[in-house]
Design a protein around this motif. Sequence first.
Motif, PDB file in Angstrom:
ATOM      1  N   ARG A   1       0.962  -1.171   0.065  1.00  0.00           N
ATOM      2  CA  ARG A   1       0.130   0.049   0.184  1.00  0.00           C
ATOM      3  C   ARG A   1       0.830   1.185   0.000  1.00  0.00           C
ATOM      4  O   ARG A   1       1.824   1.336   0.476  1.00  0.00           O
ATOM      5  CB  ARG A   1      -0.945  -0.024   1.215  1.00  0.00           C
ATOM      6  CG  ARG A   1      -1.821   1.174   1.266  1.00  0.00           C
ATOM      7  CD  ARG A   1      -2.882   1.170   2.310  1.00  0.00           C
ATOM      8  NE  ARG A   1      -2.188   1.847   3.763  1.00  0.00           N
ATOM      9  CZ  ARG A   1      -3.154   2.222   4.610  1.00  0.00           C
ATOM     10  NH1 ARG A   1      -4.254   2.101   4.726  1.00  0.00           N
ATOM     11  NH2 ARG A   1      -2.392   2.521   5.743  1.00  0.00           N
ATOM     12  N   HIS A   2       0.392   2.313  -0.831  1.00  0.00           N
ATOM     13  CA  HIS A   2       1.085   3.606  -0.691  1.00  0.00           C
ATOM     14  C   HIS A   2       0.047   4.724   0.022  1.00  0.00           C
ATOM     15  O   HIS A   2      -1.216   4.480  -0.376  1.00  0.00           O
ATOM     16  CB  HIS A   2       1.355   4.158  -2.133  1.00  0.00           C
ATOM     17  CG  HIS A   2       2.208   5.453  -1.862  1.00  0.00           C
ATOM     18  ND1 HIS A   2       3.620   5.395  -1.790  1.00  0.00           N
ATOM     19  CD2 HIS A   2       1.974   6.641  -1.839  1.00  0.00           C
ATOM     20  CE1 HIS A   2       4.209   6.615  -1.728  1.00  0.00           C
ATOM     21  NE2 HIS A   2       3.120   7.359  -2.052  1.00  0.00           N
ATOM     22  N   ILE A   3       0.572   5.548   0.772  1.00  0.00           N
ATOM     23  CA  ILE A   3      -0.477   6.410   1.370  1.00  0.00           C
ATOM     24  C   ILE A   3      -0.665   7.627   0.436  1.00  0.00           C
ATOM     25  O   ILE A   3      -0.260   8.686   0.545  1.00  0.00           O
ATOM     26  CB  ILE A   3      -0.038   6.932   2.850  1.00  0.00           C
ATOM     27  CG1 ILE A   3       0.267   5.874   3.570  1.00  0.00           C
ATOM     28  CG2 ILE A   3      -1.132   7.978   3.467  1.00  0.00           C
ATOM     29  CD1 ILE A   3       0.723   6.417   5.048  1.00  0.00           C
ATOM     30  N   VAL A   4      -1.479   7.312  -0.714  1.00  0.00           N
ATOM     31  CA  VAL A   4      -1.885   8.138  -1.811  1.00  0.00           C
ATOM     32  C   VAL A   4      -2.660   9.409  -1.018  1.00  0.00           C
ATOM     33  O   VAL A   4      -2.756  10.562  -1.774  1.00  0.00           O
ATOM     34  CB  VAL A   4      -2.530   7.441  -2.998  1.00  0.00           C
ATOM     35  CG1 VAL A   4      -3.138   8.324  -4.036  1.00  0.00           C
ATOM     36  CG2 VAL A   4      -1.713   6.275  -3.451  1.00  0.00           C
ATOM     37  N   GLN A   5      -3.604   9.059  -0.397  1.00  0.00           N
ATOM     38  CA  GLN A   5      -4.434  10.126   0.566  1.00  0.00           C
ATOM     39  C   GLN A   5      -3.565  11.452   0.749  1.00  0.00           C
ATOM     40  O   GLN A   5      -3.794  12.519   0.910  1.00  0.00           O
ATOM     41  CB  GLN A   5      -5.244   9.742   1.483  1.00  0.00           C
ATOM     42  CG  GLN A   5      -4.301   9.321   2.603  1.00  0.00           C
ATOM     43  CD  GLN A   5      -5.292   8.864   4.152  1.00  0.00           C
ATOM     44  OE1 GLN A   5      -6.487   8.507   3.897  1.00  0.00           O
ATOM     45  NE2 GLN A   5      -4.763   9.256   5.303  1.00  0.00           N
ATOM     46  N   GLY A   6      -2.362  11.068   0.939  1.00  0.00           N
ATOM     47  CA  GLY A   6      -1.414  12.075   1.561  1.00  0.00           C
ATOM     48  C   GLY A   6      -0.409  12.858   0.548  1.00  0.00           C
ATOM     49  O   GLY A   6       0.191  13.792   0.795  1.00  0.00           O
TER      50      GLY A   6
END
Length: 276
Positions: A104-109
């Motif tokens: 997972r990558h914290i794309v929301q950030g």
Amino acid sequence: MIIDAHQHFWQYDPVRDAWITEEMQVIRKDFLPADLEPVLKANDVAGCVAVQADQSEAETDFLLRLAEENSFIKGVVGWVDLRAGNIKDRLEHYSQFPLLKGFRHIVQGEPDKNFLLREDFGKGIKALTEYDFTYDILVYPHQLPAVSEFVKKFSDHPLVIDHLAKPDFETGELKGWEQHIRNIARHKNVYCKLSGMVTEADMQNWKEEDFIPFLEVALEAFGPDRLMFGSDWPVCLLAAEYEQVIGIVKNFVSRLTAAEQQQIMGGNAVEFYKLN
């Protein structure tokens, strides 16, 4: 059998975990398997999937160590730099760990709302396919147009949307979110986690009915065979106890057949992440 498809562990570090602000005192401490295991047992949950909270390979290694030492952790969703030039070497390394199921990558950030569509990121996702790793999509609603393009591009890859893409439970605004979710759900390789809800609502005053319209859309769009229960423990503790969080989903699915309830509460997580 119930499987919690989404929870976290950490040894609290005020620098690394700067996202845990002063107002979040309840989770400004360590959360380790010894803290979660009795909670799972009390709620008849057979196991869980530990998901990354920090963007480092050290985090991935930390979660793998915990999973190897605690049999109730059935799988790990880690982090690796999917944009790296040596991504295949890193995935080759991580392919030796059977408990590592995906990334997972914290794309929301990410400030770029089209981050998922970056060419270098796409190469990393393509590499995941070669090594049979899943990918968890963590975004806010304003990033859903990019998600629509992304899932179209990777229509054969196992993808799952975390936390229903964090809609606005507080105002109950469905329209834009619903349109995108229905469009994304047309791609049969995409699953969705019924997780992370209480912390996106009015944390002190949420009510179960706040979530029902959104859960109805998700059920209709994805069907019972592509939804998974996740607690988002310990983040959920900012707004609710574990019993309350699992209760929201259990109550919602109670009108479904026993087989459908089993799929959402555990079976789909086992299938998607290939858990033992």
